[in-house]
Design an enzyme around this catalytic site. Structure first.
Site, PDB file in Angstrom:
ATOM      1  N   THR A  69     -60.359  31.505 -12.547  1.00 40.30           N
ATOM      2  CA  THR A  69     -61.378  31.820 -11.546  1.00 40.30           C
ATOM      3  C   THR A  69     -61.833  30.491 -10.971  1.00 40.30           C
ATOM      4  OG1 THR A  69     -63.132  31.686 -13.185  1.00 40.30           O
ATOM      5  CG2 THR A  69     -62.166  33.848 -12.821  1.00 40.30           C
ATOM      6  N   GLU A  87     -59.793  38.293 -11.365  1.00 37.11           N
ATOM      7  CA  GLU A  87     -59.635  39.189 -12.517  1.00 37.11           C
ATOM      8  C   GLU A  87     -58.999  40.535 -12.146  1.00 37.11           C
ATOM      9  OE1 GLU A  87     -62.278  37.489 -11.650  1.00 37.11           O
ATOM     10  OE2 GLU A  87     -63.413  36.741 -13.369  1.00 37.11           O
ATOM     11  N   LYS A 133     -84.886  36.896  -5.743  1.00 37.00           N
ATOM     12  CA  LYS A 133     -85.900  37.736  -6.388  1.00 37.00           C
ATOM     13  C   LYS A 133     -87.268  37.247  -5.948  1.00 37.00           C
ATOM     14  CE  LYS A 133     -82.737  38.717 -10.059  1.00 37.00           C
ATOM     15  NZ  LYS A 133     -81.945  37.894 -10.946  1.00 37.00           N
ATOM     16  N   TRP A 154     -85.969  42.606  -4.702  1.00 41.15           N
ATOM     17  CA  TRP A 154     -84.692  41.944  -4.486  1.00 41.15           C
ATOM     18  C   TRP A 154     -84.395  41.864  -2.989  1.00 41.15           C
ATOM     19  CZ3 TRP A 154     -80.322  43.323  -8.458  1.00 41.15           C
ATOM     20  CH2 TRP A 154     -80.782  42.973  -9.754  1.00 41.15           C
TER      21      TRP A 154
HETATM   22  P1  ADP Z   1     -64.923  33.044  -7.753  1.00 40.82           P
HETATM   23  O1  ADP Z   1     -65.525  34.047  -8.710  1.00 40.82           O
HETATM   24  O2  ADP Z   1     -64.852  31.707  -8.359  1.00 40.82           O
HETATM   25  O3  ADP Z   1     -65.553  33.030  -6.376  1.00 40.82           O
HETATM   26  P2  ADP Z   1     -62.892  34.851  -6.915  1.00 40.82           P
HETATM   27  O4  ADP Z   1     -62.150  34.424  -5.728  1.00 40.82           O
HETATM   28  O5  ADP Z   1     -62.183  35.598  -7.962  1.00 40.82           O
HETATM   29  O6  ADP Z   1     -63.451  33.536  -7.535  1.00 40.82           O
HETATM   30  O7  ADP Z   1     -64.164  35.626  -6.410  1.00 40.82           O
HETATM   31  C1  ADP Z   1     -64.433  36.975  -6.609  1.00 40.82           C
HETATM   32  C2  ADP Z   1     -65.758  37.292  -6.002  1.00 40.82           C
HETATM   33  O8  ADP Z   1     -65.723  37.074  -4.589  1.00 40.82           O
HETATM   34  C3  ADP Z   1     -66.201  38.714  -6.135  1.00 40.82           C
HETATM   35  O9  ADP Z   1     -66.805  38.944  -7.384  1.00 40.82           O
HETATM   36  C4  ADP Z   1     -67.202  38.852  -4.997  1.00 40.82           C
HETATM   37  O10 ADP Z   1     -68.476  38.355  -5.334  1.00 40.82           O
HETATM   38  C5  ADP Z   1     -66.622  37.968  -3.947  1.00 40.82           C
HETATM   39  N1  ADP Z   1     -65.888  38.777  -2.951  1.00 40.82           N
HETATM   40  C6  ADP Z   1     -64.566  38.978  -2.869  1.00 40.82           C
HETATM   41  N2  ADP Z   1     -64.264  39.751  -1.807  1.00 40.82           N
HETATM   42  C7  ADP Z   1     -65.437  40.064  -1.212  1.00 40.82           C
HETATM   43  C8  ADP Z   1     -65.817  40.850  -0.076  1.00 40.82           C
HETATM   44  N3  ADP Z   1     -64.911  41.448   0.685  1.00 40.82           N
HETATM   45  N4  ADP Z   1     -67.124  40.948   0.206  1.00 40.82           N
HETATM   46  C9  ADP Z   1     -68.059  40.341  -0.543  1.00 40.82           C
HETATM   47  N5  ADP Z   1     -67.771  39.582  -1.610  1.00 40.82           N
HETATM   48  C10 ADP Z   1     -66.480  39.447  -1.948  1.00 40.82           C
END
Ligand code: ADP
Length: 539
Positions: free
Chosen positions: A181, A328, A437, A442
Site C-alpha cells: 500500500t 488490497e 470532526k 462530521w
Molecule cells: P493508499 O491507501 O496508500 O492511498 P491505495 O491506492 O490502495 O493506497 O488507496 C486506496 C484508497 O484510495 C481507498 O481506500 C480510498 O480511500 C481511496 N479511493 C480509491 N478509489 C477511490 C474513489 N473512486 N473515490 C474515492 N476514494 C477512492
C-alpha cells in the site's frame, strides 16, 4: 455429490499463452523518456518474456523468490509482469516515488532477491540497495541510454536465452505478486496476490459491466504499474489481446493527451489529479486534440469530482468511468455504472450516480458497519466504515502486519467512511483519517472538495482538518486556481453557501501553486495538516 469438472488451475501463465496463440499481431506501444515510440508485437513480447524467465532462472531465481521492479510503464515492465509469476517467482513492484528509506523498508520486508531497475532510476536504487541484504542481482533496463558496464544489462541477458521457456506447473494459490500500500494513512503494508486472485480479477475487470475490455481496444494505463498493479490493466488488456499503450515517464497533460490522440486510445486510466490537468488543457484548446476514439476514461484512486465528470462529458463528449479500489482489492472493488432501471433518471441524478463509487464488481461483497460492528442499513444516509470480501481481496498482509483490518467473520475493513443507498451505490464521504470532526459533527472533506471544484476558477481543492480551540477541528481548504483565473475567499464561501450546510464552510482558504501529492498522485492531506493544521489555534 461433487461436480465433475476439470480443476484446471487459474494461472497467469494461461493468460500469457493465450495471448501468444491468438493475438500474435497485437501490439505493445511504448513511449520512451525521449518521446520516441517503439512497437512490439505480442509474438515478440512472448518470446522476450520467455527469455526473461530463462535469464532469471540462470541467475538462480527459484519458485517463490521475490523479483522486484523499479520501473516506469513500458513493455519491459510488462514482460516482468508475466515472466516473473509464470516462472513461479513473485513480482514485487516498487514505487519509484517513495523515499529511499521507505523503499529499503519495503524491499527488506519482501526479501527481494533480484531487482530490475530502469537506468534512469539507478540513482534512486543506489540510495537504498545497500540496506537490503537479500538482493543478489540488479538488472538494468536501458531506458534512457546504455547500462553501465559493471552492471547486468536486461537486453544482454535476454539475448543469451531461448524463446521457449518451459513454464512450470504451479499451484493456483501460490504467490504471483506483491504490492505495498502506498502508505497514505500509515506504514506501507505488503499485499500478496495469488495466481488465482490475479486471474479472477482479470476476468472480472474485462466483464462488459466492468471495463468491457475487448481485443479491439487500445488501452493506456496512465496509472503506474507500481500503483496497485496499474489497476490490473496489464493483465486484463493482454488477456483480451488489446493494443497496449505505455506512456513511459512523461505524465504531463500535454504528452498524455497527444499520445491518446495519435495512438487512438479507447480506454485510459489514472487518478483524478492527472485528469484534472487534461481537462484544463482541453478546455483551453477544445479543438486541438481529436480524442473521438476514447470510449472510457477510468478514474479512481481518489474521488472524481462531479464537475470533472460533467465537464468531460458536456464540453468534450468524453465518458468517465468512476471506479473505487484499493491495493488490497487487486484493486478493482466497485464501479459507478448506471443500472438500466435507473437509466431514465434526469441528468442531474445520473451525474449524482456516476460520481458515487458505484456498487461492488462481480465476486465482491460489500457492507458498511458502525463503530460497534453493527451492520448498517442501505438507506443512502447512514455513515459507516466500508467492508469488503471476495476472492481477490487480501486475507492478511505480508508478515502478519495490520491484523486489526480483518474481521473475525471474514471481511476486510477498508478505512473508508461511506453511505450505501438502496440500490447498493456506495458514496465515500471520507477516509476515516481525513474526516473533519467539528464539535461532535462530521464534515465530509470529499463533499467540500467536490463543491469547491465546481467553481469555474478552481483547478484543485483539498480540504483538511485544522485544529480548533473550541470545535476541535474545522475545515481548511487548500486551493489551486486555474491559470489566468481569480477568486477571493469571500467568493468561494458564497459559492459554497448554496451547496453545503453553514457549519461546513471552511474557516479559511490557502491559495497554493500546487497541492502536495502522495507517491500515487493523491492529495497529501497529512502534509497539509502538518504544515497548516495549527493556523486556527491563535485566532
Ligand atoms: P493508499 O491507501 O496508500 O492511498 P491505495 O491506492 O490502495 O493506497 O488507496 C486506496 C484508497 O484510495 C481507498 O481506500 C480510498 O480511500 C481511496 N479511493 C480509491 N478509489 C477511490 C474513489 N473512486 N473515490 C474515492 N476514494 C477512492
Amino acid at each position: 455429490m461433487l461436480g465433475q469438472m476439470m480443476e484446471t488451475p487459474l494461472l497467469v501463465t494461461s493468460v500469457l499463452e493465450r495471448a501468444r496463440r491468438f493475438f500474435p499481431r497485437s501490439e505493445i506501444v511504448t513511449r520512451s523518456a525521449a518521446g520516441e515510440l517503439s512497437r512490439l508485437s505480442y509474438a515478440d513480447f512472448y518470446k522476450r518474456t520467455a527469455r526473461l524467465a530463462g535469464a532469471l532462472a540462470r541467475l538462480g531465481v527459484v519458485r517463490g523468490d521475490r523479483v522486484a521492479t523499479l520501473c516506469w510503464n513500458h513493455h519491459r515492465h510488462l514482460e516482468a509482469y508475466f515472466g516473473i509469476p509464470s516462472m513461479g517467482a513473485v513480482l514485487h513492484t516498487l514505487n519509484l516515488r517513495l523515499h529511499p528509506s521507505e523503499l529499503s523498508f519495503i524491499a527488506r520486508s519482501a526479501e527481494d532477491k533480484v531487482v530490475i531497475v530502469d537506468r534512469s532510476l539507478l540513482p534512486l536504487y543506489q540510495k537504498f540497495a545497500a540496506d537490503v541484504p537479500s538482493i543478489r542481482h540488479v538488472i538494468v533496463v536501458p531506458d534512457d541510454g546504455a547500462t553501465p558496464p559493471d552492471l547486468l544489462d536486461y537486453e544482454t541477458l535476454l539475448a543469451a536465452e531461448r524463446d521457449d521457456f518451459a513454464w512450470p506447473p504451479l499451484d493456483e494459490r501460490s504467490a504471483a505478486g506483491i504490492c505495498f500500500t502506498s502508505g497514505t494513512t500509515g506504514n506501507p503494508k505488503g499485499v500478496v496476490y495469488s495466481h488465482r486472485s490475479t486471474v479472477l480479477h482479470t476476468m472480472v475487470s474485462c466483464m462488459t459491466d466492468t471495463l468491457a475490455l475487448s481485443e479491439g481496444d487500445v488501452v493506456m494505463p496512465v496509472v503506474p504499474m507500481f500503483h496497485a498493479n496499474a489497476w490490473g490493466l496489464p493483465y486484463s488488456a493482454v488477456a483480451v489481446g488489446a493494443r497496449v499503450v505505455m506512456p513511459g515517464p512523461r505524465l504531463d497533460a500535454e504528452s498524455l493527451t497527444t499520445l491518446m490522440a495519435t495512438e487512438k486510445v479507447t480506454l485510459a486510466a489514472g487518478v483524478p489529479t492527472i485528469w484534472l490537468g487534461i481537462l484544463a488543457l482541453l478546455d483551453a484548446a477544445p479543438k486541438r486534440f481529436d480524442l473521438s476514439s476514447i470510449r472510457s476514461m477510468v478514474i479512481g484512486g481518489s474521488a472524481a469530482p462531479p464537475s470533472m465528470i460533467e465537464g468531460f462529458q458536456s464540453r468534450h463528449k468524453l465518458h468517465v468511468t468512476h471506479a473505487w479500489g484499493m491495493t488490497e482489492t487487486s484493486p478493482l472493488g466497485s464501479l459507478a455504472r448506471i443500472k438500466r432501471s435507473l437509466d431514465a433518471a434526469d441528468p442531474a441524478a445520473q451525474l449524482g450516480l456516476r460520481s458515487t463509487q458505484g456498487y461492488a464488481v462481480t465476486l465482491i461483497d460489500q457492507r458498511h458497519v458502525a463503530d460497534d460492528g453493527r451492520v448498517l442499513p442501505w438507506d443512502g444516509s447512514t455513515m459507516g466504515e466500508l467492508e469488503v470480501r471476495g476472492p481477490f481481496v487480501a486475507s492478511g498482509y505480508l508478515g502478519g502486519a495490520g491484523a486489526d483490518r480483518f474481521t473475525q467473520d471474514g471481511w476486510f475493513k477498508t478505512g473508508d467512511v461511506v453511505t450505501i443507498d438502496a440500490e447498493g451505490y456506495i458514496r465515500i464521504t471520507d477516509r476515516s483519517k481525513d474526516v473533519i470532526k467539528s464539535g461532535g459533527e462530521w464534515i465530509s472533506s470529499v463533499a467540500l472538495e467536490n463543491a469547491l471544484m465546481s467553481h469555474p476558477a478552481v483547478l484543485e481543492a483539498a480540504v483538511f482538518a485544522g485544529r480548533h480551540p473550541k470545535w476541535d477541528e474545522r475545515p481548511l481548504a487548500a486551493i489551486v486556481l486555474k491559470p489566468g483565473h481569480s477568486a477571493t475567499k469571500a467568493e468561494l464561501t458564497a459559492h459554497l453557501e448554496s451547496r453545503v450546510a453553514k457549519f461546513w464552510l471552511p474557516d479559511d482558504y490557502l491559495f497554493m501553486a500546487q497541492i502536495p501529492r502522495t507517491s500515487t498522485g493523491k492529495f497529501l492531506k497529512s502534509k497539509l495538516r502538518d504544515d497548516h493544521g495549527d493556523m486556527l489555534m491563535g485566532r
